[in-house]
Design an enzyme around this catalytic site. Structure first.
Site: not given
Ligand code: MRU
Length: 366
Positions: A54-55, A94, A207, A248
């Site tokens: 999550g970002a 990442r 997720q 993100d």
């Molecule tokens: O690959 P991830 O689980 O890190 O991706 C997360 C997402 O795409 C979320 O929608 C994003 O980070 C939203 S920010 C709360």
């Protein structure tokens, strides 16, 4: 902290400021376990292997990771080199979520004026803590600013249940507390609005099915997990009042990069005249780019995430024929023209450059 008390995704151990605690999100929803991060490399591993994801949370973990790197750096002339190297490796952990680079740059800037190693360690801890607190407050404000959008739908429906659709996990597990896309949902739920959330399962790592469903269930928010290809059908049948997703990386012009599959939901929402909102804090804007499709690096992950599925037993089950080629793009870009509006920690705006700049007047044009 007891398991029931865990309502945040990252924290400093109560009895040891040299230890950062995170939920191991790879085991949810089947097991709520906590992982200790004690070195910069521990943080890099946790970001890479998606213990944390999550970002915003990636950004905060990277900040604490650099603080941990100051603790494991040799206390001699190699100190600065150790930090610079850790910063570079954290940034590369990442590629898509810009919060990672944003956080590392703030950490380096905070340490830059300091002379001694001790001062740098203190500055690093202070900045990581500050970013953590800012994230909590930013997400709280996203909830406050997004709430009227849901209240308006509830009014229009004269109290009938409001159906929201979300993709991936943009909840508190992806941030520190509240979440981005979930913050207005939690705020509306707490106000007593009758609502229900369609949760895209979000293949291949699921997720939505694993994390968002767990979060919503814990808070008692009514929800239903759906396969990723179901949203369009629901929209055609009037079963979705609003789509709300996280982000993100957003461009200065309002293009939105989010978990793979978001773009298809935006297309279906546009075709069915359903509002498509994106919730994001300031840390998710990449002011240096204007064209999301051309300029955002999309993470490509290992094929085994597509080939295998894992459930409660932890056993990985192969779901494609042996030897079949697979592709695993982690994110896609939704062009600004498909986004109804942004819910930021500074307020609501349209997904266009002029309106975004109205909220962020201090950002210099490039
Ligand atoms: O690959 P991830 O689980 O890190 O991706 C997360 C997402 O795409 C979320 O929608 C994003 O980070 C939203 S920010 C709360």
């Amino acid at each position: 902290m007891t398991q029931e008390n865990i309502v945040r995704a990252i924290w400093i151990a109560e009895d040891d400021p040299r230890c950062v605690m995170v939920i191991d999100q790879r085991r949810l929803p089947f097991e709520l376990s906590v992982r200790e991060l004690r070195t910069g490399d521990d943080a890099i591993d946790a970001i890479r292997d998606m213990t944390v994801r999550g970002a915003p949370l990636i950004g905060i973990t990277a900040g604490y990771g650099l603080y941990l790197a100051t603790l494991d750096a040799p206390r001699d002339e190699r100190f600065d080199h150790h930090i610079a190297d850790a910063a570079l490796r954290l940034k590369r952990a990442r590629p898509t979520a810009v919060n990672l680079a944003w956080s590392i740059d703030r950490m380096l800037a905070a340490m830059a004026p300091c002379g001694s190693a001790g001062e740098k360690i203190a500055a690093a801890l202070a900045m990581a803590g500050r970013m953590e607190r800012e994230d909590v407050e930013g997400c709280r404000r996203i909830g406050e600013y997004g709430l009227p959008l849901i209240e308006e739908i509830a009014r229009r429906k004269e109290g009938a249940r409001v159906n929201l659709l979300t993709h991936c996990n943009a909840g508190w597990l992806a941030c520190v507390e509240h979440g981005t896309a979930t913050a207005p949902i939690y705020a509306a739920f707490d106000r007593g609005i009758d609502l229900h959330v369609w949760v895209d399962e979000t293949r291949p790592r699921n997720q939505g099915a694993r994390l968002t469903a767990w979060e919503l269930a814990r808070r008692g928010v009514p929800h239903t997990v759906i396969p990723d290809n179901t949203g369009g059908h629901l929209m055609q049948h009037g079963l979705v009042d609003m789509v709300i997703v996280g982000c993100d990386r957003a461009t200065a012009t309002g293009d939105i990069c989010n978990k793979i599959g978001t773009y298809l939901k935006a297309l279906a929402a546009r075709d069915n005249n359903i509002p498509f909102h994106v919730a994001l804090p300031a840390s998710t804007f990449d002011w240096s780019i204007r064209d999301g499709v051309a300029e955002i690096e999309i993470e490509e992950r290992g094929g085994d995430e597509v080939r295998f599925m894992e459930g409660a037993s932890g056993e990985a089950v192969m779901v494609v024929p042996e030897g079949t080629p697979v592709a695993n793009y982690g994110f896609d870009v939704t062009p600004a023209r498909l986004v109804t509006g942004l819910i930021t920690d500074r307020g609501l705006c349209r997904a266009d450059e002029a309106d975004i700049r109205r909220l962020f007047p201090e950002i210099a044009r490039r």
